[in-house]
Design a protein around this motif. Structure first.
Motif, mmCIF file in Angstrom:
data_model
loop_
_atom_site.group_PDB
_atom_site.id
_atom_site.type_symbol
_atom_site.label_atom_id
_atom_site.label_comp_id
_atom_site.label_asym_id
_atom_site.label_seq_id
_atom_site.Cartn_x
_atom_site.Cartn_y
_atom_site.Cartn_z
ATOM 1 N N VAL A 97 25.603 -14.189 28.011
ATOM 2 C CA VAL A 97 26.389 -13.659 27.100
ATOM 3 C C VAL A 97 26.392 -14.802 25.710
ATOM 4 N N ALA A 98 26.359 -16.165 26.212
ATOM 5 C CA ALA A 98 26.407 -17.123 25.204
ATOM 6 C C ALA A 98 25.114 -17.309 24.436
ATOM 7 N N VAL A 99 24.029 -16.707 24.866
ATOM 8 C CA VAL A 99 23.082 -16.780 24.068
ATOM 9 C C VAL A 99 22.527 -15.563 23.401
ATOM 10 N N LEU A 100 23.591 -14.530 23.299
ATOM 11 C CA LEU A 100 22.867 -13.136 22.934
ATOM 12 C C LEU A 100 22.630 -13.396 21.385
ATOM 13 N N SER A 101 23.453 -14.132 20.687
ATOM 14 C CA SER A 101 22.892 -14.495 19.270
ATOM 15 C C SER A 101 21.647 -15.043 19.070
ATOM 16 N N LEU A 102 21.143 -16.034 20.037
ATOM 17 C CA LEU A 102 19.818 -16.644 19.983
ATOM 18 C C LEU A 102 18.844 -15.634 20.488
ATOM 19 N N THR A 103 19.343 -14.934 21.473
ATOM 20 C CA THR A 103 18.423 -13.605 21.775
ATOM 21 C C THR A 103 17.944 -12.755 20.674
ATOM 22 N N ARG A 104 18.810 -12.338 20.109
ATOM 23 C CA ARG A 104 18.783 -11.380 18.989
ATOM 24 C C ARG A 104 17.787 -12.170 17.930
ATOM 25 N N PHE A 105 18.050 -13.427 17.543
ATOM 26 C CA PHE A 105 17.269 -14.174 16.606
ATOM 27 C C PHE A 105 15.743 -14.105 16.951
ATOM 28 N N LEU A 106 15.431 -14.328 18.358
ATOM 29 C CA LEU A 106 14.158 -14.669 18.581
ATOM 30 C C LEU A 106 13.366 -13.380 19.155
ATOM 31 N N VAL A 107 13.885 -12.547 19.531
ATOM 32 C CA VAL A 107 13.232 -11.273 19.855
ATOM 33 C C VAL A 107 13.487 -10.041 19.112
ATOM 34 N N GLY A 108 14.725 -10.168 18.237
ATOM 35 C CA GLY A 108 15.168 -9.198 17.419
ATOM 36 C C GLY A 108 15.951 -8.056 18.198
ATOM 37 N N THR A 109 16.344 -8.067 19.544
ATOM 38 C CA THR A 109 17.313 -7.516 20.272
ATOM 39 C C THR A 109 17.971 -8.136 21.289
ATOM 40 N N THR A 110 18.873 -7.378 22.035
ATOM 41 C CA THR A 110 19.748 -7.994 23.159
ATOM 42 C C THR A 110 19.324 -7.251 24.412
ATOM 43 N N LEU A 111 18.760 -6.162 24.219
ATOM 44 C CA LEU A 111 18.336 -5.367 25.252
ATOM 45 C C LEU A 111 17.026 -5.122 25.773
ATOM 46 N N GLY A 112 16.911 -4.905 26.940
ATOM 47 C CA GLY A 112 15.429 -4.829 27.508
ATOM 48 C C GLY A 112 14.969 -5.948 28.270
ATOM 49 N N PRO A 113 13.793 -5.835 29.053
ATOM 50 C CA PRO A 113 13.021 -6.919 29.619
ATOM 51 C C PRO A 113 12.586 -8.289 28.828
ATOM 52 N N THR A 114 12.322 -7.729 27.654
ATOM 53 C CA THR A 114 11.668 -8.942 26.647
ATOM 54 C C THR A 114 13.077 -9.776 26.378
ATOM 55 N N ALA A 115 14.109 -9.190 26.003
ATOM 56 C CA ALA A 115 15.293 -10.114 25.637
ATOM 57 C C ALA A 115 15.911 -10.714 26.770
ATOM 58 N N ALA A 116 15.698 -10.199 27.973
ATOM 59 C CA ALA A 116 16.285 -11.017 29.116
ATOM 60 C C ALA A 116 15.673 -12.200 29.426
ATOM 61 N N ILE A 117 14.167 -12.264 29.059
ATOM 62 C CA ILE A 117 13.449 -13.557 29.272
ATOM 63 C C ILE A 117 14.073 -14.713 28.826
ATOM 64 N N VAL A 118 14.667 -14.428 27.562
ATOM 65 C CA VAL A 118 15.312 -15.711 26.687
ATOM 66 C C VAL A 118 16.356 -16.328 27.590
ATOM 67 N N PRO A 119 17.618 -15.902 28.157
ATOM 68 C CA PRO A 119 18.607 -16.344 29.005
ATOM 69 C C PRO A 119 17.859 -16.850 30.391
ATOM 70 N N LEU A 120 16.829 -16.079 30.927
ATOM 71 C CA LEU A 120 16.151 -16.165 32.228
ATOM 72 C C LEU A 120 15.479 -17.742 32.131
ATOM 73 N N SER A 121 14.843 -17.863 31.078
ATOM 74 C CA SER A 121 14.091 -19.234 30.795
ATOM 75 C C SER A 121 15.151 -20.449 30.512
ATOM 76 N N ILE A 122 15.982 -19.935 29.800
ATOM 77 C CA ILE A 122 16.926 -21.037 29.548
ATOM 78 C C ILE A 122 17.943 -21.581 30.831
ATOM 79 N N GLY A 123 18.064 -20.670 31.558
ATOM 80 C CA GLY A 123 18.900 -20.707 33.065
ATOM 81 C C GLY A 123 17.995 -21.479 33.987
ATOM 82 N N ALA A 124 16.611 -21.079 33.943
ATOM 83 C CA ALA A 124 15.755 -21.770 34.875
ATOM 84 C C ALA A 124 15.309 -23.103 34.640
ATOM 85 N N ILE A 125 15.059 -23.371 33.085
ATOM 86 C CA ILE A 125 14.353 -24.784 32.943
ATOM 87 C C ILE A 125 14.996 -25.879 33.399
ATOM 88 N N PRO A 126 16.325 -26.074 33.092
ATOM 89 C CA PRO A 126 16.954 -27.093 34.145
ATOM 90 C C PRO A 126 16.944 -27.158 35.392
#
Length: 241
Positions: A97-126
């Motif tokens: 939820v916190a990165v919804l704005s970043l997700t929309r900025f990067l991929v143009g939407t907050t829905l779908g598998p491509t959008a989910a990659i953004v929070p998944l990556s941010i959560g897994a990197i650390p």
């Protein structure tokens, strides 16, 4: 025949009927399940790639900039460690939820598998960065000091000594990250991330279809078992070298 015995037989009959109904319904569910499986693998695969591309060098920096490391820089290490700790402290559902704005900025939407990659990556990197740090710290310092004494450049020590020596541990950490991403991807379905998690919520929970819930659980377990088995096999082979 006692009442308890009759009730027991009735329960067994209901269980058998439920299993048979599930088996008969499987062909009807399979197209949706197959699409959900593809979306899950797609999300996990790309999130894993980004996690390695960012998490691996981040983990190396956490080790090399520490006191006694190849390039001691306590201030830099403190900042990097704080960033990693903040990333690991956030529950994934909150992070999404916190990165919804970043997700929309990067991929143009907050829905779908491509959008989910953004929070998944941010959560897994650390998460992966800490596993990399742990693996690198287990490398025998005598090997590193011997290479350093022979005049080997620091960057070469990292690439030719530190990482190869820690490779089995790094692969084990990567497998753990993949398994974690699979569970994260299921949670991503809660906000329309697609995949098996989204299917379980839409078809299973919201439409009260237990067959979809069972099917998604089975497929997620299978995916995790395949990933874990392949990872364990690779770790064993690398450990024998």
């Amino acid at each position: 025949m006692t009442t308890d015995r009759i009730l027991h037989l009735a329960d067994e009959g209901n269980a058998v009927t439920a299993v048979l109904d599930f088996v008969y319904d499987w062909p009807n569910m399979w197209p949706s399940l197959w699409l959900g499986t593809q979306d899950t693998v797609y999300m996990v695969l790309w999130a894993t790639i980004f996690s390695v591309l960012v998490g691996l060098p981040l983990g190396v920096l956490l080790v090399t900039t520490d006191r006694g490391g190849l390039t001691p820089a306590p201030a830099v290490r403190a900042v990097l460690s704080a960033i990693v700790n903040i990333g690991r402290s956030l529950p994934f559902i909150v992070l999404m939820v916190a990165v919804l704005s970043l997700t929309r900025f990067l991929v143009g939407t907050t829905l779908g598998p491509t959008a989910a990659i953004v929070p998944l990556s941010i959560g897994a990197i650390p998460f992966f960065a800490r596993l990399v740090e742990t693996s690198l710290r287990e490398v025998d310092r005598g090997v590193i000091e011997a290479a350093y004494a022979m005049g080997t450049r620091k960057l070469t020590i990292v690439g030719k000594v530190l990482l190869p020596e820690a490779l089995p541990g790094l692969i084990a950490g990567l497998v753990m990250t993949v398994v974690t991403l699979i569970s994260y991807s299921a949670m991503a379905g809660a906000i329309g991330g697609g995949g098996l998690g989204d299917l379980a919520i839409r078809e299973g929970y919201q439409r009260f279809n237990d067959h979809y819930l069972w099917a998604t659980v089975i497929l997620l377990v299978v995916i995790v078992q395949i990933a874990q088995s392949l990872g364990d096999l690779l770790v064993r082979r690398l450990s024998r070298r």
